[in-house]
Design an enzyme around this catalytic site. Structure first.
Site, PDB file in Angstrom:
ATOM      1  N   SER A  63       0.935  -1.751   0.536  1.00  0.00           N
ATOM      2  CA  SER A  63      -0.053  -0.536  -0.572  1.00  0.00           C
ATOM      3  C   SER A  63       0.892   1.226  -0.166  1.00  0.00           C
ATOM      4  O   SER A  63       1.920   1.545  -0.148  1.00  0.00           O
ATOM      5  CB  SER A  63      -1.335  -0.177   0.958  1.00  0.00           C
ATOM      6  OG  SER A  63      -1.290   1.227   1.902  1.00  0.00           O
TER       7      SER A  63
ATOM      8  N   TYR B  20      -1.433  -0.791  10.825  1.00  0.00           N
ATOM      9  CA  TYR B  20      -1.956  -1.357   9.449  1.00  0.00           C
ATOM     10  C   TYR B  20      -0.486  -1.156   8.415  1.00  0.00           C
ATOM     11  O   TYR B  20       0.228  -1.433   7.389  1.00  0.00           O
ATOM     12  CB  TYR B  20      -3.300  -0.767   8.953  1.00  0.00           C
ATOM     13  CG  TYR B  20      -3.863  -1.027   7.662  1.00  0.00           C
ATOM     14  CD1 TYR B  20      -3.768  -1.860   6.560  1.00  0.00           C
ATOM     15  CD2 TYR B  20      -3.982   0.101   6.447  1.00  0.00           C
ATOM     16  CE1 TYR B  20      -4.123  -2.312   5.203  1.00  0.00           C
ATOM     17  CE2 TYR B  20      -3.729   0.135   5.038  1.00  0.00           C
ATOM     18  CZ  TYR B  20      -3.803  -1.136   4.588  1.00  0.00           C
ATOM     19  OH  TYR B  20      -3.964  -1.196   2.839  1.00  0.00           O
TER      20      TYR B  20
HETATM   21  N1  LIG Z   1      -9.232  -0.753  -0.792  1.00  0.00           N
HETATM   22  C1  LIG Z   1      -7.680   0.074  -0.844  1.00  0.00           C
HETATM   23  O1  LIG Z   1      -7.494   1.162  -1.130  1.00  0.00           O
HETATM   24  C2  LIG Z   1      -6.480  -0.299  -0.398  1.00  0.00           C
HETATM   25  C3  LIG Z   1      -5.251   0.217  -1.099  1.00  0.00           C
HETATM   26  C4  LIG Z   1      -3.400  -0.715  -0.846  1.00  0.00           C
HETATM   27  C5  LIG Z   1      -3.932  -1.391  -0.490  1.00  0.00           C
HETATM   28  N2  LIG Z   1      -4.916  -2.402  -0.696  1.00  0.00           N
HETATM   29  C6  LIG Z   1      -4.636  -3.870   0.392  1.00  0.00           C
HETATM   30  O2  LIG Z   1      -5.360  -4.570  -0.715  1.00  0.00           O
HETATM   31  C7  LIG Z   1      -5.852  -5.538  -0.570  1.00  0.00           C
HETATM   32  C8  LIG Z   1      -6.743  -6.351  -1.213  1.00  0.00           C
HETATM   33  O3  LIG Z   1      -8.060  -5.609  -0.286  1.00  0.00           O
HETATM   34  P1  LIG Z   1      -9.637  -4.807  -0.778  1.00  0.00           P
HETATM   35  O4  LIG Z   1      -8.770  -3.297  -1.178  1.00  0.00           O
HETATM   36  O5  LIG Z   1      -9.619  -5.647  -2.283  1.00  0.00           O
HETATM   37  O6  LIG Z   1     -10.383  -5.019   0.237  1.00  0.00           O
HETATM   38  P2  LIG Z   1     -11.622  -5.967  -0.037  1.00  0.00           P
HETATM   39  O7  LIG Z   1     -12.830  -6.078  -0.723  1.00  0.00           O
HETATM   40  O8  LIG Z   1     -11.686  -5.988   1.594  1.00  0.00           O
HETATM   41  O9  LIG Z   1     -11.406  -7.732   0.260  1.00  0.00           O
HETATM   42  C9  LIG Z   1     -10.398  -7.798   0.731  1.00  0.00           C
HETATM   43  C10 LIG Z   1     -10.302  -9.332   0.881  1.00  0.00           C
HETATM   44  O10 LIG Z   1      -9.337  -9.577   2.090  1.00  0.00           O
HETATM   45  C11 LIG Z   1      -9.789 -11.601   2.199  1.00  0.00           C
HETATM   46  N3  LIG Z   1     -10.149 -11.138   3.555  1.00  0.00           N
HETATM   47  C12 LIG Z   1     -10.070 -10.615   4.320  1.00  0.00           C
HETATM   48  N4  LIG Z   1      -9.638 -11.382   6.124  1.00  0.00           N
HETATM   49  C13 LIG Z   1      -9.400 -12.684   5.519  1.00  0.00           C
HETATM   50  C14 LIG Z   1      -8.770 -13.775   6.538  1.00  0.00           C
HETATM   51  N5  LIG Z   1      -9.702 -13.801   7.669  1.00  0.00           N
HETATM   52  N6  LIG Z   1      -8.517 -14.801   5.834  1.00  0.00           N
HETATM   53  C15 LIG Z   1      -8.559 -15.150   4.326  1.00  0.00           C
HETATM   54  N7  LIG Z   1      -9.844 -13.912   3.258  1.00  0.00           N
HETATM   55  C16 LIG Z   1      -9.560 -12.929   3.856  1.00  0.00           C
HETATM   56  C17 LIG Z   1     -11.593 -10.825   1.994  1.00  0.00           C
HETATM   57  O11 LIG Z   1     -11.622 -12.107   2.430  1.00  0.00           O
HETATM   58  P3  LIG Z   1     -13.173 -13.255   2.955  1.00  0.00           P
HETATM   59  O12 LIG Z   1     -13.646 -11.820   4.106  1.00  0.00           O
HETATM   60  O13 LIG Z   1     -14.089 -13.578   1.982  1.00  0.00           O
HETATM   61  O14 LIG Z   1     -12.267 -13.265   4.351  1.00  0.00           O
HETATM   62  C18 LIG Z   1     -11.194 -10.123   0.991  1.00  0.00           C
HETATM   63  O15 LIG Z   1     -11.321 -11.104  -0.822  1.00  0.00           O
HETATM   64  C19 LIG Z   1      -4.879  -5.438   0.435  1.00  0.00           C
HETATM   65  O16 LIG Z   1      -3.860  -5.988   1.304  1.00  0.00           O
HETATM   66  C20 LIG Z   1      -5.307  -4.554   1.579  1.00  0.00           C
HETATM   67  O17 LIG Z   1      -4.723  -4.233   2.576  1.00  0.00           O
HETATM   68  C21 LIG Z   1      -6.191  -2.187  -0.146  1.00  0.00           C
END
Ligand SMILES: NC(=O)c1ccc[n+]([C@@H]2O[C@H](COP(=O)([O-])OP(=O)(O)OC[C@H]3O[C@@H](n4cnc5c(N)ncnc54)[C@H](OP(=O)(O)O)[C@@H]3O)[C@@H](O)[C@H]2O)c1
Length: 264
Positions: free
Chosen positions: A139, A152
């Site tokens: 991130s 985080y």
């Molecule tokens: N969105 C942003 O602005 C942003 C920016 C920078 C980095 N990121 C990073 O991008 C990555 C993906 O996030 P996203 O933005 O796509 O958010 P998201 O839509 O909330 O997706 C998060 C994913 O992580 C999975 N997850 C969460 N807890 C889990 C657990 N205990 N076991 C297995 N899977 C788990 C969730 O699946 P289940 O709930 O089905 O388990 C979901 O598929 C993350 O690492 C986040 O830190 C996001």
């Protein structure tokens, strides 16, 4: 030759987008997360659309033995993984003492421990075959301390530095390692945090654009990528020292986010 990509956190957001774009490139998939129904639906849709095979592997990645279970399940099904996308993750927001400690513990298990453990599970096979790739989703939070997102931001700094170090270790042994460092992306991430204000810049990238930038960077064998001009500028042009001053400035920015999350 058919190749298989394993994507964690494939049930939503960036993970589901990685699955879609990798399926369009002809990769078979292993989709990992907790939400079985979402994974099944995605596997069926992508299988039909692209003629690939998508396997569903339901696993809570906060469990201490999560990666070992994933490895055992892959062995049972006779699957080898050529591309590992360590994408699953979530964030907590607030004053440290107000955050449920078990939630922070789970955050570290998912964002950090399972990412390292899964790499341990899958990298040796890639080395034995002389090729493979690892994409770790970090991130822009990785680039400086993030008060009120203390755990985080630190977890993402770990992911970035871990990825850069691995890349140097393995670049001459056929293994690509990329850290993808997005700024705010339009996903469920902010619902989990509790406020869209957590996107400090107020600007959101689409998952499609972020994943495209990530896969382009992987194709070019880059070590890390920060998609989006303003994210890139924030990550690379902002001063990083003195560290105490940088943290103090960051606190002024994230304080408003903390307050918004509290009332949300
Ligand atoms: N969105 C942003 O602005 C942003 C920016 C920078 C980095 N990121 C990073 O991008 C990555 C993906 O996030 P996203 O933005 O796509 O958010 P998201 O839509 O909330 O997706 C998060 C994913 O992580 C999975 N997850 C969460 N807890 C889990 C657990 N205990 N076991 C297995 N899977 C788990 C969730 O699946 P289940 O709930 O089905 O388990 C979901 O598929 C993350 O690492 C986040 O830190 C996001």
């Amino acid at each position: 030759m058919r190749t298989t990509a394993l994507i964690t956190g494939a049930s939503s957001g960036l993970g589901a987008e990685f699955a879609a774009q990798l399926a369009a490139r002809g990769h078979d998939l292993v989709l990992v997360a907790r939400s079985a129904d979402r994974l099944e639906a995605l596997a069926e849709r992508l299988g039909k659309a692209h003629g690939i095979t998508a396997h569903v592997l339901v696993q809570d990645l906060s469990a201490p033995d999560a990666a070992r279970r994933v490895g055992a399940e892959l062995a049972d099904r006779g699957l080898t993984v050529d591309l590992l996308v360590n994408n699953a993750g979530f964030g907590t927001c607030g004053r440290f003492e107000e955050i449920d400690g078990s939630r922070d513990h789970d955050q570290l298990m998912v964002n950090v421990v399972s990412l390292v453990d899964l790499t341990h599970e899958l990298l040796p096979g890639m080395l034995a075959r002389g090729r493979g790739s690892v994409v770790n989703v970090a991130s822009t939070a990785a680039y400086q301390p993030t008060p009120y997102f203390a755990v985080y931001g630190a977890s993402k700094t770990f992911v970035l530095n871990f990825s850069l170090a691995l890349r140097q270790e393995y670049r001459r042994r056929g293994i690509r390692v990329l850290a993808l460092c997005p700024g705010p992306v339009e996903t469920a991430f902010f619902e989990v945090i509790g406020t869209r204000k957590a996107a400090v810049t107020g600007r959101f990238d689409s998952p499609g654009a972020v994943v495209r930038a990530g896969l382009r960077a992987l194709d070019a064998d880059r070590s890390y990528v920060t998609p989006g001009l303003s994210n890139f500028a924030g990550a690379h042009l902002a001063p990083r020292r003195p560290r105490g001053l940088v943290a103090a400035i960051a606190e002024r920015v994230t304080r408003g986010v903390r307050d918004a999350a509290r009332v949300a």
